[in-house]
Design a protein around this motif. Structure first.
Motif, PDB file in Angstrom:
ATOM      1  N   GLY A   1     -16.344 -53.475  -0.028  1.00 45.13           N
ATOM      2  CA  GLY A   1     -15.403 -52.497   0.706  1.00 45.13           C
ATOM      3  C   GLY A   1     -16.139 -52.543   2.343  1.00 45.13           C
TER       4      GLY A   1
ATOM      5  N   ARG B   1      -7.822 -47.529  -7.849  1.00 53.29           N
ATOM      6  CA  ARG B   1      -8.424 -46.708  -6.319  1.00 53.29           C
ATOM      7  C   ARG B   1      -7.789 -45.419  -6.396  1.00 53.29           C
ATOM      8  NH1 ARG B   1      -4.098 -50.095  -2.698  1.00 53.29           N
ATOM      9  NH2 ARG B   1      -1.960 -49.107  -3.389  1.00 53.29           N
TER      10      ARG B   1
ATOM     11  N   ARG C   1      -7.041 -42.684  -3.445  1.00 57.93           N
ATOM     12  CA  ARG C   1      -6.689 -42.302  -1.984  1.00 57.93           C
ATOM     13  C   ARG C   1      -7.152 -40.646  -2.069  1.00 57.93           C
ATOM     14  NH1 ARG C   1      -1.672 -44.527  -3.433  1.00 57.93           N
ATOM     15  NH2 ARG C   1      -1.489 -46.446  -2.184  1.00 57.93           N
ATOM     16  N   SER C   2      -7.575 -40.558  -0.781  1.00 54.34           N
ATOM     17  CA  SER C   2      -8.007 -39.169  -0.677  1.00 54.34           C
ATOM     18  C   SER C   2      -6.765 -38.093  -1.040  1.00 54.34           C
ATOM     19  CB  SER C   2      -8.544 -38.875   0.740  1.00 54.34           C
ATOM     20  OG  SER C   2      -8.936 -37.568   0.969  1.00 54.34           O
TER      21      SER C   2
ATOM     22  N   THR D   1      -6.105 -47.884   1.947  1.00 57.80           N
ATOM     23  CA  THR D   1      -7.038 -47.217   2.225  1.00 57.80           C
ATOM     24  C   THR D   1      -7.365 -46.206   0.988  1.00 57.80           C
ATOM     25  OG1 THR D   1      -7.120 -47.292   4.530  1.00 57.80           O
ATOM     26  CG2 THR D   1      -8.252 -45.411   3.579  1.00 57.80           C
ATOM     27  N   ALA D   2      -8.569 -46.451   0.256  1.00 53.32           N
ATOM     28  CA  ALA D   2      -8.965 -45.723  -0.880  1.00 53.32           C
ATOM     29  C   ALA D   2     -10.277 -46.103  -1.357  1.00 53.32           C
ATOM     30  CB  ALA D   2      -8.018 -46.200  -2.006  1.00 53.32           C
ATOM     31  N   VAL D   3     -10.769 -45.318  -2.095  1.00 53.17           N
ATOM     32  CA  VAL D   3     -12.184 -45.877  -2.774  1.00 53.17           C
ATOM     33  C   VAL D   3     -11.562 -46.508  -4.150  1.00 53.17           C
ATOM     34  CG1 VAL D   3     -14.229 -45.218  -3.986  1.00 53.17           C
ATOM     35  CG2 VAL D   3     -13.574 -43.837  -2.010  1.00 53.17           C
ATOM     36  N   TYR D   4     -12.462 -47.908  -4.168  1.00 56.99           N
ATOM     37  CA  TYR D   4     -12.006 -48.748  -5.171  1.00 56.99           C
ATOM     38  C   TYR D   4     -12.949 -48.795  -6.143  1.00 56.99           C
ATOM     39  CZ  TYR D   4      -7.874 -50.353  -2.550  1.00 56.99           C
ATOM     40  OH  TYR D   4      -6.455 -50.454  -1.882  1.00 56.99           O
ATOM     41  N   TYR D   5     -12.517 -48.815  -7.543  1.00 58.51           N
ATOM     42  CA  TYR D   5     -13.309 -48.741  -8.684  1.00 58.51           C
ATOM     43  C   TYR D   5     -12.914 -49.957  -9.610  1.00 58.51           C
ATOM     44  CZ  TYR D   5     -14.057 -44.070  -7.347  1.00 58.51           C
ATOM     45  OH  TYR D   5     -14.425 -42.829  -6.496  1.00 58.51           O
TER      46      TYR D   5
ATOM     47  N   THR E   1     -16.084 -48.383  -4.041  1.00 59.98           N
ATOM     48  CA  THR E   1     -16.441 -48.944  -2.819  1.00 59.98           C
ATOM     49  C   THR E   1     -15.356 -48.814  -1.950  1.00 59.98           C
ATOM     50  OG1 THR E   1     -17.057 -51.018  -1.559  1.00 59.98           O
ATOM     51  CG2 THR E   1     -15.285 -51.457  -3.445  1.00 59.98           C
ATOM     52  N   GLN E   2     -15.734 -48.144  -0.601  1.00 62.68           N
ATOM     53  CA  GLN E   2     -14.574 -47.569   0.165  1.00 62.68           C
ATOM     54  C   GLN E   2     -13.859 -48.627   0.874  1.00 62.68           C
ATOM     55  OE1 GLN E   2     -13.610 -44.031   1.028  1.00 62.68           O
ATOM     56  NE2 GLN E   2     -12.065 -45.187   2.100  1.00 62.68           N
TER      57      GLN E   2
ATOM     58  N   THR F   1     -11.044 -48.955   3.831  1.00 62.03           N
ATOM     59  CA  THR F   1     -10.506 -48.418   5.116  1.00 62.03           C
ATOM     60  C   THR F   1      -9.728 -49.422   5.825  1.00 62.03           C
ATOM     61  OG1 THR F   1     -12.299 -46.757   5.286  1.00 62.03           O
ATOM     62  CG2 THR F   1     -10.474 -46.891   6.984  1.00 62.03           C
TER      63      THR F   1
END
Length: 118
Positions: free
Chosen positions: A9, A38, A40-41, A90-94, A112-113, A115
């Protein structure tokens, strides 16, 4: 010990590309469908792509045509090539093993972030 380790990321401008990698322990990876998710916040985690053990793929409509999932069975690694990135990516991906539409094989890794700036 079974584990999932995501990487790749970063910060990228809209229209750019990133390639994510996920190394999974053998028991999690071999013979299983693997997926990228993913979060998102402030939102729930969503599945964006899956790849079966023989390479068949499936994508969420929001990433179809822009993201490509693949796997290296010799290296127990699954990849997510992300092109034409948008701010809404934009998100944290898993990554994780896929049991069903809603269930996964293992507890989540650190992710992994990603942006994407506009």
């Amino acid at each position: 010990q079974e584990q999932l380790v995501e990487s790749g990321g970063g910060l990228v401008q809209a229209g750019g590309s990133l390639r994510l990698s996920c190394v999974a322990s053998g028991r999690l990876f071999k013979g299983n469908t693997m997926g990228w998710y993913r979060q998102r916040s402030g939102e729930q985690r969503e599945r964006v792509a899956t790849v079966t053990s023989d390479g068949s793929t499936n994508y969420a409509d929001s990433v179809k045509g822009r993201f490509t999932i693949s796997r290296d069975n010799a290296e127990n690694t699954v990849y997510l090539q992300m092109n034409s990135l948008k701010p809404e990516d934009t998100a944290v991906y898993y990554c994780n093993g896929v049991l069903s539409t809603t269930l996964v094989l293992h507890s989540w890794g650190q992710g992994t972030q990603v942006t994407v700036s506009s």
